[in-house]
Design a protein around this motif. Structure first.
Motif, PDB file in Angstrom:
ATOM      1  N   CYS A 169     -10.332   1.224 -11.560  1.00  0.00           N
ATOM      2  CA  CYS A 169      -8.926   1.386 -11.161  1.00  0.00           C
ATOM      3  C   CYS A 169      -8.027   1.442 -12.386  1.00  0.00           C
ATOM      4  CB  CYS A 169      -8.473   0.224 -10.271  1.00  0.00           C
ATOM      5  SG  CYS A 169      -9.180   0.260  -8.626  1.00  0.00           S
ATOM      6  N   LEU A 209       0.966  10.822  -9.352  1.00  0.00           N
ATOM      7  CA  LEU A 209      -0.299  10.495  -8.693  1.00  0.00           C
ATOM      8  C   LEU A 209      -0.582  11.484  -7.563  1.00  0.00           C
ATOM      9  CD1 LEU A 209      -0.227   6.602  -8.509  1.00  0.00           C
ATOM     10  CD2 LEU A 209      -2.038   7.993  -9.519  1.00  0.00           C
ATOM     11  N   PHE A 264      -8.706  12.234  -7.607  1.00  0.00           N
ATOM     12  CA  PHE A 264      -9.360  11.286  -6.705  1.00  0.00           C
ATOM     13  C   PHE A 264     -10.702  11.839  -6.236  1.00  0.00           C
ATOM     14  CE2 PHE A 264      -4.863  10.101  -6.222  1.00  0.00           C
ATOM     15  CZ  PHE A 264      -4.938   8.721  -6.347  1.00  0.00           C
ATOM     16  N   PRO A 287      -7.687   8.279  -1.669  1.00  0.00           N
ATOM     17  CA  PRO A 287      -6.710   7.623  -2.543  1.00  0.00           C
ATOM     18  C   PRO A 287      -6.372   6.206  -2.067  1.00  0.00           C
ATOM     19  CG  PRO A 287      -6.061   9.875  -2.125  1.00  0.00           C
ATOM     20  CD  PRO A 287      -7.220   9.580  -1.209  1.00  0.00           C
ATOM     21  N   ASP A 288      -6.459   5.282  -2.993  1.00  0.00           N
ATOM     22  CA  ASP A 288      -6.104   3.890  -2.739  1.00  0.00           C
ATOM     23  C   ASP A 288      -5.091   3.514  -3.813  1.00  0.00           C
ATOM     24  OD1 ASP A 288      -5.927   1.244  -2.019  1.00  0.00           O
ATOM     25  OD2 ASP A 288      -7.986   0.725  -2.570  1.00  0.00           O
ATOM     26  N   VAL A 289      -3.827   3.471  -3.422  1.00  0.00           N
ATOM     27  CA  VAL A 289      -2.728   3.248  -4.365  1.00  0.00           C
ATOM     28  C   VAL A 289      -1.900   2.067  -3.866  1.00  0.00           C
ATOM     29  CG1 VAL A 289      -0.685   4.272  -5.446  1.00  0.00           C
ATOM     30  CG2 VAL A 289      -2.663   5.714  -4.895  1.00  0.00           C
ATOM     31  N   LYS A 348       0.855  -1.187   0.000  1.00  0.00           N
ATOM     32  CA  LYS A 348       0.000   0.000   0.000  1.00  0.00           C
ATOM     33  C   LYS A 348       0.888   1.234   0.000  1.00  0.00           C
ATOM     34  CE  LYS A 348      -4.349  -1.169   0.234  1.00  0.00           C
ATOM     35  NZ  LYS A 348      -5.267  -0.777  -0.787  1.00  0.00           N
ATOM     36  N   ASP A 396      -4.373   2.220  -8.894  1.00  0.00           N
ATOM     37  CA  ASP A 396      -4.943   3.334  -8.137  1.00  0.00           C
ATOM     38  C   ASP A 396      -6.404   3.532  -8.517  1.00  0.00           C
ATOM     39  OD1 ASP A 396      -5.325   5.709 -10.129  1.00  0.00           O
ATOM     40  OD2 ASP A 396      -3.330   4.919 -10.588  1.00  0.00           O
ATOM     41  N   ASN A 397      -7.120   4.209  -7.625  1.00  0.00           N
ATOM     42  CA  ASN A 397      -8.539   4.455  -7.847  1.00  0.00           C
ATOM     43  C   ASN A 397      -8.829   5.890  -8.286  1.00  0.00           C
ATOM     44  OD1 ASN A 397      -7.929   5.577  -5.326  1.00  0.00           O
ATOM     45  ND2 ASN A 397      -9.943   5.148  -4.480  1.00  0.00           N
TER      46      ASN A 397
END
Length: 124
Positions: free
Chosen positions: A117, A41, A47, A52-54, A2, A70-71
């Motif tokens: 994603c 990013l 986002f 943020p989910d990376v 993560k 990533d989202n």
């Protein structure tokens, strides 16, 4: 792994420490690409209304492959235009050089957008 975009120095340090046994030239390329993609990013990704989910996966078996997920809003760096490197540096538009060099360092880059994603696979 993560990724916390707000803790970039620690993230990059952790990546480098985990790969310290790799040949120096390969480590340099990995670190350059990781810094470029993750910094972009952090600075530019949209986002909107999302936390943020990376994540980053590293596979160093027969080849070295980095997979960034990533989202953020859909963005395919392969469609980003290369900078004009033939003109004088003072006459160039800013931006794009890091993406351009990441492409040049890579043997293959693929992009897909799945389940909301971005997935970027970079093979060195």
């Amino acid at each position: 792994m993560k990724i916390q975009l707000g803790k970039m120095d620690k993230t990059l340090s952790d990546i480098e420490i985990s790969l310290e046994n790799l040949p120096q030239e390969l480590l340099y390329k990995i670190m350059f690409i990781c810094e470029e993609i993750l910094t972009n990013l952090a600075r530019h990704a949209d986002f909107t209304n999302e936390t943020p989910d990376v994540s980053l996966s590293l596979d160093t078996n027969s080849t070295t492959t980095l997979t960034f997920k990533d989202n953020a809003a859909k963005f395919n760096m392969l469609e980003y235009p290369d900078p004009d490197i033939s003109s004088d540096i003072d006459e160039r538009n800013l931006g794009g050089l890091g993406i351009y060099l990441s492409k040049k360092y890579s043997k293959n880059i693929s992009y897909s957008y799945e389940n909301n994603c971005n997935i970027l696979k970079v093979t060195l």
